[in-house]
Design a protein around this motif. Structure first.
Motif, PDB file in Angstrom:
ATOM      1  N   VAL A  53      10.471  99.562  42.557  1.00 39.90           N
ATOM      2  CA  VAL A  53      10.752  99.676  43.990  1.00 39.90           C
ATOM      3  C   VAL A  53      12.257  99.820  44.200  1.00 39.90           C
ATOM      4  O   VAL A  53      13.045  99.080  43.603  1.00 39.90           O
ATOM      5  CB  VAL A  53      10.230  98.436  44.751  1.00 39.90           C
ATOM      6  CG1 VAL A  53      10.535  98.551  46.237  1.00 39.90           C
ATOM      7  CG2 VAL A  53       8.727  98.276  44.515  1.00 39.90           C
TER       8      VAL A  53
ATOM      9  N   ASP B  36      13.093 111.423  35.600  1.00 38.65           N
ATOM     10  CA  ASP B  36      13.901 111.053  36.760  1.00 38.65           C
ATOM     11  C   ASP B  36      15.346 111.534  36.581  1.00 38.65           C
ATOM     12  O   ASP B  36      15.997 111.979  37.518  1.00 38.65           O
ATOM     13  CB  ASP B  36      13.888 109.517  36.875  1.00 38.65           C
ATOM     14  CG  ASP B  36      13.999 109.025  38.301  1.00 38.65           C
ATOM     15  OD1 ASP B  36      13.479 109.706  39.214  1.00 38.65           O
ATOM     16  OD2 ASP B  36      14.594 107.954  38.512  1.00 38.65           O
TER      17      ASP B  36
ATOM     18  N   ARG C  15      23.056 106.038  45.657  1.00 37.83           N
ATOM     19  CA  ARG C  15      22.398 106.055  46.971  1.00 37.83           C
ATOM     20  C   ARG C  15      20.921 105.703  46.846  1.00 37.83           C
ATOM     21  O   ARG C  15      20.174 105.774  47.786  1.00 37.83           O
ATOM     22  CB  ARG C  15      22.610 107.422  47.625  1.00 37.83           C
ATOM     23  CG  ARG C  15      24.066 107.617  48.075  1.00 37.83           C
ATOM     24  CD  ARG C  15      24.348 109.047  48.452  1.00 37.83           C
ATOM     25  NE  ARG C  15      24.315 109.899  47.266  1.00 37.83           N
ATOM     26  CZ  ARG C  15      24.357 111.236  47.305  1.00 37.83           C
ATOM     27  NH1 ARG C  15      24.418 111.852  48.468  1.00 37.83           N
ATOM     28  NH2 ARG C  15      24.323 111.934  46.196  1.00 37.83           N
ATOM     29  N   ARG C  16      20.519 105.351  45.622  1.00 35.97           N
ATOM     30  CA  ARG C  16      19.188 104.762  45.425  1.00 35.97           C
ATOM     31  C   ARG C  16      19.393 103.480  44.655  1.00 35.97           C
ATOM     32  O   ARG C  16      19.891 103.479  43.539  1.00 35.97           O
ATOM     33  CB  ARG C  16      18.308 105.708  44.611  1.00 35.97           C
ATOM     34  CG  ARG C  16      16.890 105.203  44.429  1.00 35.97           C
ATOM     35  CD  ARG C  16      16.057 106.146  43.574  1.00 35.97           C
ATOM     36  NE  ARG C  16      15.821 105.586  42.258  1.00 35.97           N
ATOM     37  CZ  ARG C  16      15.544 106.307  41.173  1.00 35.97           C
ATOM     38  NH1 ARG C  16      15.506 107.616  41.225  1.00 35.97           N
ATOM     39  NH2 ARG C  16      15.323 105.720  40.030  1.00 35.97           N
ATOM     40  N   ARG C  17      19.020 102.361  45.273  1.00 38.31           N
ATOM     41  CA  ARG C  17      19.318 101.051  44.700  1.00 38.31           C
ATOM     42  C   ARG C  17      18.028 100.361  44.267  1.00 38.31           C
ATOM     43  O   ARG C  17      17.084 100.227  45.048  1.00 38.31           O
ATOM     44  CB  ARG C  17      20.078 100.210  45.736  1.00 38.31           C
ATOM     45  CG  ARG C  17      21.453 100.815  46.063  1.00 38.31           C
ATOM     46  CD  ARG C  17      22.011 100.328  47.377  1.00 38.31           C
ATOM     47  NE  ARG C  17      21.208 100.731  48.538  1.00 38.31           N
ATOM     48  CZ  ARG C  17      21.316 101.913  49.164  1.00 38.31           C
ATOM     49  NH1 ARG C  17      22.189 102.830  48.758  1.00 38.31           N
ATOM     50  NH2 ARG C  17      20.538 102.188  50.198  1.00 38.31           N
ATOM     51  N   PHE C  18      18.028  99.928  43.002  1.00 37.49           N
ATOM     52  CA  PHE C  18      16.858  99.247  42.446  1.00 37.49           C
ATOM     53  C   PHE C  18      16.626  97.925  43.174  1.00 37.49           C
ATOM     54  O   PHE C  18      17.556  97.153  43.402  1.00 37.49           O
ATOM     55  CB  PHE C  18      17.094  98.995  40.958  1.00 37.49           C
ATOM     56  CG  PHE C  18      16.047  98.138  40.323  1.00 37.49           C
ATOM     57  CD1 PHE C  18      14.759  98.619  40.147  1.00 37.49           C
ATOM     58  CD2 PHE C  18      16.340  96.845  39.916  1.00 37.49           C
ATOM     59  CE1 PHE C  18      13.777  97.826  39.560  1.00 37.49           C
ATOM     60  CE2 PHE C  18      15.362  96.051  39.327  1.00 37.49           C
ATOM     61  CZ  PHE C  18      14.080  96.541  39.152  1.00 37.49           C
ATOM     62  N   VAL C  19      15.399  97.668  43.566  1.00 38.45           N
ATOM     63  CA  VAL C  19      15.061  96.418  44.253  1.00 38.45           C
ATOM     64  C   VAL C  19      14.267  95.486  43.338  1.00 38.45           C
ATOM     65  O   VAL C  19      14.660  94.355  43.087  1.00 38.45           O
ATOM     66  CB  VAL C  19      14.270  96.690  45.555  1.00 38.45           C
ATOM     67  CG1 VAL C  19      13.840  95.380  46.214  1.00 38.45           C
ATOM     68  CG2 VAL C  19      15.109  97.528  46.521  1.00 38.45           C
TER      69      VAL C  19
ATOM     70  N   SER D 189      11.752 110.295  41.463  1.00 38.12           N
ATOM     71  CA  SER D 189      10.593 111.027  40.955  1.00 38.12           C
ATOM     72  C   SER D 189       9.366 110.124  40.929  1.00 38.12           C
ATOM     73  O   SER D 189       9.481 108.901  40.975  1.00 38.12           O
ATOM     74  CB  SER D 189      10.880 111.513  39.532  1.00 38.12           C
ATOM     75  OG  SER D 189      11.058 110.403  38.678  1.00 38.12           O
TER      76      SER D 189
ATOM     77  N   GLU E  33      15.493 101.197  47.229  1.00 39.87           N
ATOM     78  CA  GLU E  33      15.889 101.723  48.529  1.00 39.87           C
ATOM     79  C   GLU E  33      16.644 103.013  48.294  1.00 39.87           C
ATOM     80  O   GLU E  33      17.453 103.095  47.376  1.00 39.87           O
ATOM     81  CB  GLU E  33      16.825 100.749  49.230  1.00 39.87           C
ATOM     82  CG  GLU E  33      16.114  99.554  49.783  1.00 39.87           C
ATOM     83  CD  GLU E  33      17.089  98.569  50.405  1.00 39.87           C
ATOM     84  OE1 GLU E  33      16.625  97.567  50.926  1.00 39.87           O
ATOM     85  OE2 GLU E  33      18.334  98.827  50.344  1.00 39.87           O
TER      86      GLU E  33
ATOM     87  N   GLU F  45      19.762 107.215  38.944  1.00 36.48           N
ATOM     88  CA  GLU F  45      20.764 107.660  39.920  1.00 36.48           C
ATOM     89  C   GLU F  45      22.162 107.148  39.562  1.00 36.48           C
ATOM     90  O   GLU F  45      23.154 107.653  40.080  1.00 36.48           O
ATOM     91  CB  GLU F  45      20.367 107.207  41.328  1.00 36.48           C
ATOM     92  CG  GLU F  45      19.139 107.917  41.865  1.00 36.48           C
ATOM     93  CD  GLU F  45      19.383 109.400  42.169  1.00 36.48           C
ATOM     94  OE1 GLU F  45      20.189 109.698  43.058  1.00 36.48           O
ATOM     95  OE2 GLU F  45      18.768 110.248  41.499  1.00 36.48           O
TER      96      GLU F  45
END
Ligand SMILES: Cc1cc2nc3c(=O)[nH]c(=O)nc-3n(C[C@H](O)[C@H](O)[C@H](O)COP(=O)(O)OP(=O)(O)OC[C@H]3O[C@@H](n4cnc5c(N)ncnc54)[C@H](O)[C@@H]3O)c2cc1C
Ligand SMILES: Nc1ncnc2c1ncn2[C@@H]1O[C@H](COP(=O)(O)O)[C@@H](O)[C@H]1O
Lengths: 255, 323
Positions: free
Chosen positions: A165, B100, B185-189, A140, A167, B74
């Protein structure tokens, strides 16, 4: 990249004084437009396709009047428009809308679905629900997107303007925050160009969906009691300026 | 209601302000309930947050896993869907994390989703009646929510009073094993902090703040002159930054700066909660808006219904004359 962007027609809060009368919004003179956030989503989709190839489809759940917002976004540069319309969709809550949109997503072969972070008359819910129904990953309040092979590097704007940030794998759903880009201007000429394009309309039968009865319902609109509120100044422009100078002086507002 | 849960946001070993506000909301909306706190994270900072929570909540479920060190919605969504009982009512802050996590969580739980609640009364049977706002606070609405299959409810910051009134000596239940094997499938960077500008509006005592009512980029000069005449700093609402008329470090609000001035002059700003959320310390707030019903007048000390394009030059002039 095949991108679907969800857009909504809403009363334009910047153009209207939203007024409540008898439990409803005063509707006679409301000006409608595309939800502010959705323009940023469409612009972002167009820019991604300009870089990566593919096409942009805009979709809305609404009545016949909602066609105008699809045409506006096509004038911006979206390649196709899709109207999802059925009396059965009227009164749908966020989940109902997301269910209808999910059916449209499944009919296509999209890599990426964008929504606005929220609608002016909404609740910042449709994007996240759509992702959950599709079982796709979601982010979001996205304020940057960079394609990297089979995935995206996205930034989410969080409290204080910091950016988180991450991926994210494709296909995914992203809700777009304002300020991610500068939506291009749409002139009358652009609108005229797409005025006669046929827009496919899909109803509940074509989509094979029946939204469940809404579990969250709006009973009425109301004006909250005025509370403490402000001391209102009155007078001519010069008088108002004079009063403000005195007040600012007294409160240490002039240095 | 014996199945009310509150998700606790925390950082650096301290609970977020929202945590006890959720408890306050639970006591208003579900008076008979003993809300269970849910705390996810990793290591010592999670332990400290759980200790703090146990002072007010009778029961705290702790989920300690290294991947949860950063609160990635996620990961939290499948975790909560895994551990919550059917029919659970889950309270979340309406923060960027709540936005979120919440909508998708309601789908995964098969529960109703009631977001951004600003007020409400005790649930009657399986129905909760609450107040929401639309159009950045320009319209309020009564809504009902069917609780029979559970609900995810997000609460606006500051809408309910934090409740630390009852000491609980709560029980911390370590449920970390239930959080094993989470993958997203969403990875914190990384986190990128907001850029600093050439001006730090958080330290300014007198602020002139401009909103979308200014209409055009050219008109920004009018408010710059006013700020100059007052010896004040210029700041703004979000649409002004989105349009790139002023720089991001000048934005006041939840996704911008938090300011604590003595005097705040709001020009052509409607008064959304995201904007007002960035103004602390109860300054002398003067609002100029052409719409007498603008929500900013609820928050202001002094209000003027006027066209700012007329009033601002007159005010600048009056200040210069008075010197
Ligand atoms: C996650 C999230 C985070 C956000 N963070 C922030 C934030 O940090 N800061 C922030 O400000 N917003 C933030 N917003 C946006 C917020 O919801 C509002 O959209 C925004 O605050 C509105 O800005 P505004 O009051 O300037 O504009 P509007 O709401 O459009 O109001 C303009 C006002 O100007 C008045 N007006 C128009 N012309 C004139 C005139 N000639 N003279 C006098 N008055 C006039 C109108 O009556 C109206 O009240 C955020 C939104 C989201 C979803
Ligand atoms: N009727 C609709 N048709 C298409 N998209 C919608 C509709 N309603 C909401 N959306 C999308 O969901 C986003 C968030 O809306 P909301 O959850 O209502 O605040 C909007 O910005 C749109 O992208």
């Amino acid at each position: 990249m095949e991108i679907l962007v969800c857009v909504k027609r809403v009363p334009d809060a910047a153009e209207n004084e939203i007024a409540v009368e008898g439990g409803a919004l005063r509707g006679d003179d409301l000006v409608y437009s595309v939800n502010e956030w959705d323009n940023y989503a469409v612009e972002e989709a167009i820019q991604i396709v300009e870089r990566e190839g593919g096409s942009v489809t805009v979709v809305t759940v609404g009545d016949g009047e909602s066609e105008e917002v699809l045409r506006r976004e096509m004038a911006m540069g979206a390649n196709q428009g899709l109207l999802l319309s059925d009396p059965a969709f009227a009164g749908a809550d966020g989940l109902g809308l997301a269910t209808v949109l999910a059916a449209a997503v499944r009919r296509g072969a999209y890599d990426l679905v964008l929504t606005g972070a929220q609608a002016d008359d909404g609740a910042a819910q449709v994007g996240g629900m759509l992702a959950a129904i599709l079982d796709w990953p979601f982010a979001s309040l996205v304020n940057s997107i960079e394609a990297q092979g089979g995935l995206l590097r996205v930034g989410r704007e969080i409290e204080g303007g910091a950016q988180e940030v991450s991926e994210i794998d494709l296909p995914c759903v992203l809700s777009i925050q304002t300020g991610i880009n500068e939506p291009r201007y749409v002139g009358l000429r652009g609108i005229r160009k797409v005025a006669s394009v046929e827009l496919p309309v899909l109803d509940a039968a074509a989509l094979g969906v029946a939204p469940a009865p809404a579990r969250v319902r709006r009973i009425d609109y109301f004006v909250p009691p005025a509370g403490a509120g402000a001391d209102m100044l009155t007078g001519s422009t010069a008088e108002l300026a004079g009063q403000l100078v005195e007040l600012l002086k007294a409160k240490g507002g002039l240095k | 209601m014996d199945n009310v849960f509150a998700y606790l946001a925390h950082a650096g070993g301290k609970l977020d302000d929202s945590a006890l506000e959720l408890l306050g909301a639970a006591r208003t909306l579900f008076p008979g309930a003993a809300p269970v706190a849910l705390a996810a994270g990793s290591g010592a900072s999670l332990d400290a947050a759980c200790q703090e929570a146990a002072a007010s909540f009778a029961e705290v479920w702790k989920f300690d896993q290294e991947v949860l060190a950063y609160p990635n919605a996620e990961l939290l969504r499948p975790l909560l869907a895994r551990v919550l009982p059917p029919g659970a009512i889950v309270l979340l802050p309406h923060s960027t994390l709540g936005m979120d996590l919440g909508p998708g969580l309601s789908v995964k739980l098969g529960a109703a989703y009631l977001p951004d609640v600003v007020d409400g009364s005790a649930a009657a049977g399986m129905t909760l009646e609450a107040v929401r706002q639309e159009f950045s606070g320009q319209a309020s609405a009564h809504v009902t929510c069917d609780l029979s299959a559970g609900a995810v409810v997000t609460l606006r910051s500051g809408a309910f009073k934090a409740d630390a009134s009852r000491s609980a000596a709560g029980r911390i239940v370590d449920r970390s094993p239930d959080a094993a094997g989470l993958a997203a499938r969403r990875r914190f960077v990384k986190l990128v902090q907001a850029e600093a500008g050439d001006i730090d509006i958080t330290r300014e005592e007198v602020l002139v703040s401009v909103g979308r009512g200014i209409g055009d980029k050219e008109n920004i000069a009018l408010v710059e002159e006013l700020a100059g005449a007052m010896g004040a700093a210029l700041c703004c609402s979000r649409p002004i930054v989105d349009a790139k008329w002023l720089e991001k470090p000048r934005q006041v609000g939840t996704s911008g700066q938090t300011v604590k001035p003595r005097v705040y002059l709001a020009l052509g700003i409607s008064g959304s909660f995201q904007h007002l959320g960035g103004i602390k310390g109860s300054p002398f707030l003067v609002a100029v808006n052409k719409n007498p019903k603008a929500p900013i007048f609820q928050a202001a000390s002094v209000g003027v219904v006027a066209d700012l394009l007329e009033l601002v030059p007159a005010l600048t002039e009056a200040i210069r004359k008075g010197r």
